[in-house]
Motif scaffolding. Structure first.
Motif, PDB file in Angstrom:
ATOM      1  N   ASP A   1      40.646  37.891  47.672  1.00  0.00           N
ATOM      2  CA  ASP A   1      39.649  36.896  47.285  1.00  0.00           C
ATOM      3  C   ASP A   1      39.335  37.069  45.804  1.00  0.00           C
ATOM      4  O   ASP A   1      38.715  38.049  45.400  1.00  0.00           O
ATOM      5  CB  ASP A   1      38.381  37.079  48.121  1.00  0.00           C
ATOM      6  N   VAL A   2      39.739  36.097  45.001  1.00  0.00           N
ATOM      7  CA  VAL A   2      39.571  36.198  43.546  1.00  0.00           C
ATOM      8  C   VAL A   2      38.113  36.013  43.118  1.00  0.00           C
ATOM      9  O   VAL A   2      37.735  36.372  41.996  1.00  0.00           O
ATOM     10  CB  VAL A   2      40.471  35.152  42.840  1.00  0.00           C
TER      11      VAL A   2
ATOM     12  N   GLU B   1      48.885  36.977  45.472  1.00  0.00           N
ATOM     13  CA  GLU B   1      48.297  35.704  45.881  1.00  0.00           C
ATOM     14  C   GLU B   1      46.786  35.845  46.096  1.00  0.00           C
ATOM     15  O   GLU B   1      46.314  36.853  46.623  1.00  0.00           O
ATOM     16  CB  GLU B   1      48.943  35.218  47.172  1.00  0.00           C
ATOM     17  N   SER B   2      46.053  34.792  45.729  1.00  0.00           N
ATOM     18  CA  SER B   2      44.604  34.824  45.851  1.00  0.00           C
ATOM     19  C   SER B   2      44.066  33.593  46.573  1.00  0.00           C
ATOM     20  O   SER B   2      44.781  32.605  46.755  1.00  0.00           O
ATOM     21  CB  SER B   2      43.967  34.913  44.464  1.00  0.00           C
ATOM     22  N   PHE B   3      42.799  33.680  46.959  1.00  0.00           N
ATOM     23  CA  PHE B   3      42.085  32.548  47.543  1.00  0.00           C
ATOM     24  C   PHE B   3      40.616  32.679  47.122  1.00  0.00           C
ATOM     25  O   PHE B   3      40.268  33.575  46.343  1.00  0.00           O
ATOM     26  CB  PHE B   3      42.231  32.530  49.071  1.00  0.00           C
ATOM     27  N   THR B   4      39.781  31.788  47.628  1.00  0.00           N
ATOM     28  CA  THR B   4      38.365  31.808  47.267  1.00  0.00           C
ATOM     29  C   THR B   4      37.511  32.004  48.508  1.00  0.00           C
ATOM     30  O   THR B   4      37.859  31.536  49.594  1.00  0.00           O
ATOM     31  CB  THR B   4      37.964  30.488  46.574  1.00  0.00           C
ATOM     32  N   THR B   5      36.399  32.705  48.331  1.00  0.00           N
ATOM     33  CA  THR B   5      35.476  32.995  49.433  1.00  0.00           C
ATOM     34  C   THR B   5      35.234  31.764  50.308  1.00  0.00           C
ATOM     35  O   THR B   5      35.012  30.678  49.794  1.00  0.00           O
ATOM     36  CB  THR B   5      34.126  33.482  48.867  1.00  0.00           C
ATOM     37  N   LYS B   6      35.257  31.996  51.638  1.00  0.00           N
ATOM     38  CA  LYS B   6      35.049  31.004  52.683  1.00  0.00           C
ATOM     39  C   LYS B   6      36.309  30.192  52.999  1.00  0.00           C
ATOM     40  O   LYS B   6      36.304  29.367  53.916  1.00  0.00           O
ATOM     41  CB  LYS B   6      33.884  30.058  52.365  1.00  0.00           C
ATOM     42  N   ASP B   7      37.436  30.400  52.257  1.00  0.00           N
ATOM     43  CA  ASP B   7      38.699  29.785  52.669  1.00  0.00           C
ATOM     44  C   ASP B   7      39.077  30.345  54.033  1.00  0.00           C
ATOM     45  O   ASP B   7      38.844  31.528  54.322  1.00  0.00           O
ATOM     46  CB  ASP B   7      39.804  30.107  51.661  1.00  0.00           C
TER      47      ASP B   7
ATOM     48  N   GLN C   1      49.536  30.684  50.963  1.00  0.00           N
ATOM     49  CA  GLN C   1      49.758  31.974  50.300  1.00  0.00           C
ATOM     50  C   GLN C   1      50.717  32.853  51.109  1.00  0.00           C
ATOM     51  O   GLN C   1      51.591  33.528  50.548  1.00  0.00           O
ATOM     52  CB  GLN C   1      48.424  32.712  50.117  1.00  0.00           C
ATOM     53  N   LEU C   2      50.562  32.837  52.425  1.00  0.00           N
ATOM     54  CA  LEU C   2      51.417  33.683  53.270  1.00  0.00           C
ATOM     55  C   LEU C   2      52.865  33.203  53.258  1.00  0.00           C
ATOM     56  O   LEU C   2      53.800  34.010  53.314  1.00  0.00           O
ATOM     57  CB  LEU C   2      50.869  33.702  54.706  1.00  0.00           C
TER      58      LEU C   2
END
Length: 392
Positions: free
Chosen positions: A178-179, A208-214, A220-221
Motif C-alpha cells: 500500500d503506497v 507493485e502498489s495499490f492504495t488504502t481500501k482497494d 497487480q497480481l
C-alpha cells in the motif's frame, strides 16, 4: 472563641485546597496513562487487542494497590482514546490526552500511519510516548520523548530477505504494498534494498502498489505472475492479506507468499482460512509453543477474552510494563505534570534488559529497543507456530 477558631481552621482548609501546591498534590494522587488505539476504523482488532491487554495490566496494578513510587502507592487510571485508524484522529487523541487529561505517558498508537504524526505531538509537548507496534524509523527519529516496543523496519526488511533466500532459494522476488500507508511503503522499500543487495539490481522483478481500501488486486497480481517472480512479499494488514492471498491463488499462483509483523492478528487466519496455511511471516513472538511468562499471558488472555492474543496485545503488555518500570523508578512524583513527564522520560531512557514476553529489551539513545525477530509459520491448524529466531 470556639467559633473564631473554627472559622480560622475553615479558612485555612479552603486556602490550602485552592493553593497551587495543594492542587498539584491532589492531581498526583491518580496517575493517568493514555492509550491511543484504533478501536474503530479499518483495523479494529488491533484496537481491541490493545485495549484488552491494557485492561489486564490495570487489573494487576490495582490488585497490587497501585504503582509504588518512593515508598508510596498511587492509583492508576487509563484514558483510552479511539484514533479510528486515522492519522488526524491519532493526533487529536494525543493532543487531548496531553492538554486536557494530563496523562503522564502515552502507549500507542500502534500503526506507523498514526504513530509517526502522533509521535510529533507527544515530543512537542514533552510527553513520553511508547508505540508498541510501529516499526517505521520516523516514529522515534529525532524525538527524545518517543520510544517503541518493537524492532525497526531497517532490521525487519533484511531479516525477511535473508529468510526467503535461505528457505526457498529464490533469486527473483515481487513486492505488493500500500503506497499510501507509512508502514507497508517503508518496509517494502527496506526489503527491496536488502533483496537487491543479496541478488543484484533488478532482482525485485515486480514492485507493485495499490492504495488504502482497494480490494481488487488482480491487475497487480497478473503483472507479478508475468514477471517471473519466485516469491511475493506483501507487508500488509490482516484485512488486506486475505484478499491478496486468495486472489493470487485464484489466478494460479502456487509459489510462496511471505508477510511481515502486520500479519500477526488472529483475524489474518479467520479471514484467509486454509489459503494462508503453510505461509511464513516475520513477527515479535509466536503463540504456539510459548513457555514461561509468555504462556501465562496467552493462557490468561485466552481464558478472559476467548481467543489467542496477537503480537499487538503482547507488545502492548510489554510496553505498559516498561512504562510501569520507568514510573516506579523515577524517584518521586512532584504533582507538577511537566516535571513528572520528564522524569518518566529520563527513566525510560535508562531501561536495560527488560524481560518482556516478546523478548529482552534495552533502549538505544534513539528510543529503539535492541531485540530479536521471530519467523512464524501458519500451521495446518491455523496457529502461529515458532519457526526460527533472528537476532541483530
Amino acid at each position: 472563641m470556639k467559633r473564631s477558631l473554627s472559622l480560622i481552621i475553615g479558612c485555612l482548609v479552603i486556602a490550602l485546597a485552592l493553593s497551587p501546591n495543594a492542587w498539584a498534590w491532589g492531581k498526583a494522587k491518580v496517575i493517568k496513562i493514555g492509550i491511543n488505539a484504533p478501536i474503530t476504523g479499518d483495523i479494529p482488532k488491533v484496537g481491541e487487542g490493545t485495549k484488552y491487554a491494557a485492561q489486564m495490566w490495570l487489573e494487576d496494578v490495582e490488585a497490587a494497590g497501585g504503582l509504588e513510587i518512593d515508598g508510596k502507592k498511587y492509583k492508576v487510571e487509563l484514558v483510552i482514546e479511539d484514533n479510528e485508524a486515522k492519522a488526524e484522529s491519532a493526533v487529536k487523541a494525543n493532543t487531548k490526552m496531553i492538554t486536557q487529561d494530563e496523562v503522564i505517558a502515552i502507549v500507542g498508537p500502534q500503526s506507523s500511519k498514526q504513530a509517526v504524526p502522533a509521535g510529533g505531538v507527544a515530543n512537542d509537548w514533552a510527553t513520553p510516548m511508547i508505540t508498541p507496534w510501529s516499526t517505521n524509523p520516523d516514529s522515534t527519529k529525532d524525538r527524545p520523548y518517543v520510544f517503541r516496543g518493537c524492532f525497526l523496519d531497517p532490521f525487519q526488511g533484511p531479516v525477511v530477505a535473508n529468510f526467503i533466500t535461505e528457505e526457498f532459494g529464490a533469486t527473483k522476488a515481487a513486492v505488493l504494498y500500500d503506497v499510501a500507508s507509512d508502514y507497508p511503503k517503508g518496509l517494502a522499500e527496506f526489503f527491496k534494498i536488502a533483496w537487491e543487495k543479496i541478488h543484484g539490481p533488478g532482482s525485485v522483478v515486480a514492485f507493485e502498489s495499490f492504495t488504502t481500501k482497494d480490494a481488487d488486486f488482480s491487475s497487480q497480481l497478473t503483472k507479478i505472475i508475468q514477471s517471473g517472480a519466485e516469491v511475493i512479499f506483501t507487508p500488509q494488514y490482516y484485512n488486506e492479506v486475505a484478499l491478496i492471498v486468495q486472489q493470487a491463488h485464484e489466478l494460479g499462483w502456487q509459489k510462496p507468499i511471505v508477510g511481515s509483523d502486520s500479519w500477526g492478528s488472529a483475524e489474518t487466519v479467520n479471514l484467509c482460512g486454509p489459503d494462508c496455511y503453510g505461509l511464513f511471516f516475520s513477527s515479535h513472538y509466536a503463540a504456539a509453543g510459548a513457555t514461561g511468562s509468555t504462556k501465562a499471558f496467552i493462557d490468561r488472555y485466552e481464558k478472559k477474552y476467548g481467543y489467542v492474543p496477537d503480537d499487538v496485545a503482547a507488545l502492548t503488555w510489554d510496553s505498559l510494563g516498561i512504562v510501569q518500570k520507568a514510573i516506579e523508578s523515577m524517584g518521586k512524583l512532584t504533582g507538577n505534570i511537566e516535571k513528572d513527564r520528564t522524569a518518566v522520560r529520563n527513566a525510560l531512557a535508562k531501561v536495560k534488559d527488560f524481560e518482556g514476553i516478546t523478548g529482552k529489551m534495552t533502549f538505544t539513545e534513539d528510543g529503539d529497543p535492541i531485540k530479536c525477530a521471530v519467523i512464524v509459520k501458519i500451521n495446518d491448524k491455523g496457529e502461529f507456530e515458532f519457526y526460527k529466531s533472528v537476532c541483530p
